[in-house]
Structures are given as structure tokens and as C-alpha cells.
Design an enzyme around this catalytic site. Structure first.
Site, short mmCIF file in Angstrom:
data_model
loop_
_atom_site.label_atom_id
_atom_site.label_comp_id
_atom_site.label_asym_id
_atom_site.label_seq_id
_atom_site.Cartn_x
_atom_site.Cartn_y
_atom_site.Cartn_z
N HIS A 265 49.34 39.00 63.87
CA HIS A 265 50.69 38.68 64.33
C HIS A 265 51.48 39.96 64.54
O HIS A 265 51.31 40.92 63.79
CB HIS A 265 51.41 37.78 63.32
CG HIS A 265 52.55 37.06 63.93
ND1 HIS A 265 53.82 37.58 64.00
CD2 HIS A 265 52.59 35.87 64.58
CE1 HIS A 265 54.59 36.72 64.64
NE2 HIS A 265 53.87 35.68 65.00
N ASP A 316 48.40 29.28 64.51
CA ASP A 316 47.38 28.60 65.31
C ASP A 316 46.06 28.41 64.59
O ASP A 316 45.26 27.56 65.00
CB ASP A 316 47.13 29.38 66.61
CG ASP A 316 48.33 29.31 67.53
OD1 ASP A 316 48.88 28.22 67.69
OD2 ASP A 316 48.74 30.36 68.06
N1 COA Z 1 41.21 39.88 66.31
C1 COA Z 1 40.72 41.14 66.25
N2 COA Z 1 41.51 42.23 66.22
C2 COA Z 1 42.83 42.02 66.25
C3 COA Z 1 43.40 40.75 66.32
C4 COA Z 1 42.53 39.66 66.33
N3 COA Z 1 42.98 38.42 66.39
N4 COA Z 1 44.73 40.86 66.34
C5 COA Z 1 45.01 42.15 66.31
N5 COA Z 1 43.87 42.86 66.26
C6 COA Z 1 43.73 44.29 66.18
C7 COA Z 1 43.78 44.94 67.55
O1 COA Z 1 42.52 45.02 68.15
C8 COA Z 1 44.37 46.27 67.22
O2 COA Z 1 43.37 47.05 66.62
P1 COA Z 1 43.26 48.63 66.84
O3 COA Z 1 44.58 49.17 66.33
O4 COA Z 1 42.08 49.01 66.02
O5 COA Z 1 43.09 48.81 68.32
C9 COA Z 1 45.39 45.94 66.16
O6 COA Z 1 44.87 44.80 65.48
C10 COA Z 1 46.77 45.62 66.69
O7 COA Z 1 46.63 44.53 67.61
P2 COA Z 1 47.54 44.28 68.88
O8 COA Z 1 46.79 43.42 69.84
O9 COA Z 1 48.10 45.56 69.38
O10 COA Z 1 48.70 43.45 68.22
P3 COA Z 1 49.89 42.77 68.97
O11 COA Z 1 51.02 42.80 68.05
O12 COA Z 1 50.07 43.32 70.34
O13 COA Z 1 49.36 41.27 69.19
C11 COA Z 1 48.70 39.10 68.69
C12 COA Z 1 49.64 40.23 68.32
C13 COA Z 1 49.07 37.84 67.91
C14 COA Z 1 48.83 38.78 70.19
C15 COA Z 1 47.24 39.51 68.35
O14 COA Z 1 47.12 39.64 66.95
C16 COA Z 1 46.21 38.57 68.92
O15 COA Z 1 45.83 38.71 70.08
N6 COA Z 1 45.78 37.56 68.11
C17 COA Z 1 44.84 36.58 68.61
C18 COA Z 1 45.56 35.57 69.47
C19 COA Z 1 46.44 34.65 68.66
O16 COA Z 1 46.05 34.14 67.63
N7 COA Z 1 47.65 34.41 69.16
C20 COA Z 1 48.61 33.52 68.53
C21 COA Z 1 49.82 34.28 68.09
S1 COA Z 1 50.89 33.25 67.11
#
Ligand code: COA
Length: 379
Positions: A265, A316
Site C-alpha cells: 500500500h 483487496d
Molecule cells: N508485490 C510485489 N512487490 C511489491 C508489491 C506487491 N504487491 N507492492 C509493492 N511492491 C514493491 C515494489 O516492487 C517496489 O519494490 P522495489 O523498491 O524493490 O522496486 C516497492 O515495493 C514499492 O512499490 P511501488 O509499486 O512503488 O509502491 P506504490 O506505492 O507505487 O504502489 C500499490 C502501491 C498498492 C499500487 C502496490 O503495492 C501494488 O501494486 N500492489 C498490488 C496491487 C494491489 O493490491 N492494489 C490494491 C491497492 S488497495
């Protein structure tokens, strides 16, 4: 006068940490979520979706008579007219339900006499209709795609009751499932400046109408990084298949830099309070449905993600198995999220309209400069 460098400190991606507006709707502090000053745990334990919606829209809990009137108004508006159902039957159903819902909600505006009136009273009436009808629409979609007649909602029954009733083809719903659905609707009702709430506010900020703002929000919620993740969680669990493969699946995904759906998140770093509530519900419901292995697989993925990456589940992750164990079709999980979040979107639109300035940020230029047009023959 020296020119201000607007690009200094510019954020290239995701606006992390940017405070884009002042809001009184909902607030995340640490690992707690508050709606209008009440914790989500308090509301989930004691409120109803209808009452929580009143709270989100009015900045206070209703009195007994206000709640009765508001609830009756909502329930009265759940029904769809026969001519509108006829139009819905003409929308192809060979698309994702969120795409169908986006079209159907946009069409609602054509039947709404207040569609172009942006006065607060008109917006309040539209918000009641939109919130009431979103559930009926998603259930109508499910019936239409199965070549069945949509079940009409029962007036006097709650939105959660009607959701389970209509999805169940008009059979008296299981009382426990209705209670669970009501809690899920409360848990998903709002979440500060998430992607779809921001989309709502951006559209509302041009003083466009409420239906347009909500259609923008549905489009934003549809994506797998936002509301679309709940459906992806079940697809992931089905792909993994059994406990023995769960840990390796996570390790492989991390190795390949792929996202594990329902985990992580932007704001919560010590866990999502909604996921904590949903985890308990998932444990109980999967057991009752004879599919506890889905819960066990989920907890193993949850633990492995924490150990490997320090990331925790979001709303989720466990809502997926909660819905699945109640027999809800997987591709309706995100539309159900929309049927709840509509209440938050409307609250954000009201707040935006009441204190508006159009959203108009800048982009940091990274393209070419100084080019001169050439006739097409010379390129
Ligand atoms: N699975 C694997 N790695 C994850 C991850 C996940 N679900 N969520 C975050 N990470 C990792 C990223 O790869 C990144 O790693 P790094 O620093 O080694 O490159 C780090 O954690 C930061 O992630 P980032 O995508 O930049 O975070 P964000 O704040 O932009 O995105 C979300 C937040 C929720 C979009 C992201 O965690 C995600 O895509 N989750 C899966 C989708 C999901 O469940 N969405 C519902 C949100 S309520």
C-alpha cells in the site's frame, strides 16, 4: 523579477507524499482509518452501510428519524425502470463487468432529471440515486449475461440484503452473508485520496456533473493496481493451486519483479486496518464454505510477503476469499467495490464542489525542442 523554477522538487511519478486538497471525509493516520472522525473498526462493528453513507455525506451521524428517512430514500431508488432495463439489455456483456458498469452508470445520466444541475440539493438527490442503483446495476449485469431477467430489488430491505438477494436470483439470502456484505460495504466506502477519489475530484473540479465524476472514478477503480486487485487475488490463488506451491510462487514473483496482488500500500506501512478485519471474516467464511485451504494459502502468501519484502495485505487481499466463499462470481468483486465506494466518491465530489478550484498541475518538460515543420514529401 527572477523566474520561479516550478520544476524544482517536481514529482515524476505517483505524487507520493503530495497533499492535493484539504478534506474532512476520511483520514489515514498510521495504521488507522477514520471516516469523519470515527474509526473504521468502530463503524464496521456497529454501523450499517446506509448510516455510514449518511455520515460520509453529512459530516455527522444521523438521528434515528434522519436515518429512517435517508435509508428509505435510498431503498426507494434502488429499482430500475422497465425502459432503462430494456436499454441495459442492449449493452453487450462480453466485456469486463466494470466496463459494462461504466457504460451503464453513464447512461443513468440520460434518465436523471437533475443530470445537469450542479446545485447541492440536486447533487444530493443524484448521489442517492447513484448509490442506490449501483448495486442493482451490477446484479442486473449478472442476470443479463446469463440470459435471465434481472431480479427487482425489494423495497424496505438494505442494500447489502438486496445485493445478496438479486445475485442469488431472488432467493431469500443467508442472513450471515448479508451481515458480512454490509460490513464489506462499510469497509470499502471511502479511503482518503485514493486513485478513484482523486479522479472524482479532478473531474468535479472542472464543474462537470456528478455522473461524469463517478464515471471517471469507475474507470480509475477498474485497474488492477486499484480496485481490480481483489479479482486478481482469486485468479492468483487458483493459479497457485495448493499450499505447497504458495511460498515458491511469491519468491518467483519477487524475483521476476512482478506484483503479488492484494499486497502493499502506498500509505499503510504497518498494515491496513480493513485487511485485519477481513482476515478474520475470511477465516470463518472459507471454513463454513469448505474451502479453508484458500484462506490457508492466503495467510502463507501474506507471511511470505512480509518476510521477504516487509509488505502487508491491503483491503483487496482477504476480501477476495470473503466474496468467493459466499459464491459471488470473481469478476463481480470490483463492481461490488464500486457499489460501496460510490458513497465516498459522492462525499469527495460534494466537498470539491463546495470549495472548488480546478486541478491544473504542470508537467516537467522532457521532450524535444526547437524543431521546424517540414512538408510531408521532405520527411
Ligand atoms: N508485490 C510485489 N512487490 C511489491 C508489491 C506487491 N504487491 N507492492 C509493492 N511492491 C514493491 C515494489 O516492487 C517496489 O519494490 P522495489 O523498491 O524493490 O522496486 C516497492 O515495493 C514499492 O512499490 P511501488 O509499486 O512503488 O509502491 P506504490 O506505492 O507505487 O504502489 C500499490 C502501491 C498498492 C499500487 C502496490 O503495492 C501494488 O501494486 N500492489 C498490488 C496491487 C494491489 O493490491 N492494489 C490494491 C491497492 S488497495
Amino acid at each position: 523579477m527572477a523566474e520561479v523554477n516550478i520544476y524544482e522538487g517536481a514529482l515524476d511519478k505517483g505524487l507520493e507524499g503530495v497533499v492535493a486538497c484539504t478534506t474532512k471525509v476520511s483520514f489515514i493516520v498510521g495504521d488507522h482509518l477514520n471516516f469523519r472522525g470515527y474509526t473504521i473498526d468502530d463503524l464496521a462493528a456497529n454501523s450499517t452501510f446506509e448510516e455510514t453513507t449518511f455520515l460520509l455525506w453529512n459530516d455527522r451521524l444521523p438521528t434515528k428519524s434522519e436515518l429512517a428517512t435517508f435509508t428509505a430514500d435510498l431503498h426507494k431508488e434502488m429499482a430500475l425502470t422497465p425502459d432503462f432495463i430494456q436499454v441495459l439489455k442492449g449493452i453487450p456483456t462480453n466485456v469486463h463487468p466494470m466496463a459494462w458498469l461504466r457504460t451503464a452508470v453513464s447512461l443513468l445520466a440520460h434518465w436523471d432529471k437533475d443530470a445537469n444541475d450542479n446545485a447541492p440539493e440536486a447533487n444530493a438527490r443524484k448521489a442517492v440515486r447513484l448509490t442506490a442503483k449501483m448495486t442493482t446495476l451490477l446484479c442486473a449485469f449478472d442476470a443479463i449475461r446469463k440470459k435471465q431477467e434481472p431480479v427487482a430489488p425489494k423495497e424496505g430491505k438494505s442494500i447489502a440484503w438486496n445485493m445478496m438477494y438479486m445475485l442469488g436470483g431472488g432467493k431469500e439470502p443467508n442472513a450471515e452473508h448479508v451481515k458480512v456484505m454490509d460490513t464489506c460495504l462499510i469497509l470499502h466506502a471511502d479511503h482518503e485520496l485514493n486513485c478513484s477519489a482523486f479522479a472524482t475530484r479532478v473531474t468535479a473540479s472542472s464543474l462537470s456533473d456528478l455522473h461524469s465524476a463517478v464515471v471517471s472514478a469507475i474507470g480509475a477503480l477498474k485497474g488492477p493496481l486499484h480496485g481490480g486487485a481483489n479479482e486478481q487475488v482469486i485468479l492468483m490463488l487458483q493459479k497457485i493451486g495448493n499450499m505447497d506451491k504458495a511460498q515458491q510462487f511469491v519468491k518467483d514473483a519477487l524475483q521476476a519483479k512482478e506484483k503479488v496482488m492484494g499486497i502493499g500500500h502506498r500509505v499503510y506501512k504497518n498494515g491496513d486496518p480493513r485487511a485485519r478485519i477481513l482476515r478474520g471474516m475470511s477465516d470463518k467464511l472459507t471454513k463454513a464454505a469448505g474451502m479453508h485451504h484458500m484462506y490457508e494459502m492466503s495467510t502463507l502468501i501474506d507471511d511470505t510477503m512480509y518476510k521477504e519484502k516487509g509488505l502487508m495485505p491491503n483491503v483487496d487481499f482477504y476480501s477476495a476469499t470473503v466474496y468467493f466463499s459466499m459464491g459471488i462470481p470473481t469478476d463481480l468483486f470490483t463492481p461490488i467495490f464500486a457499489a460501496s465506494r460510490i458513497s465516498g466518491w459522492c462525499a469527495h465530489a460534494f466537498e470539491q464542489y463546495a470549495n472548488n478550484r480546478i486541478y491544473r498541475p504542470r508537467g516537467k518538460w522532457a521532450g524535444k525542442e526547437g524543431l521546424t515543420w517540414k512538408p510531408v514529401e521532405q520527411r
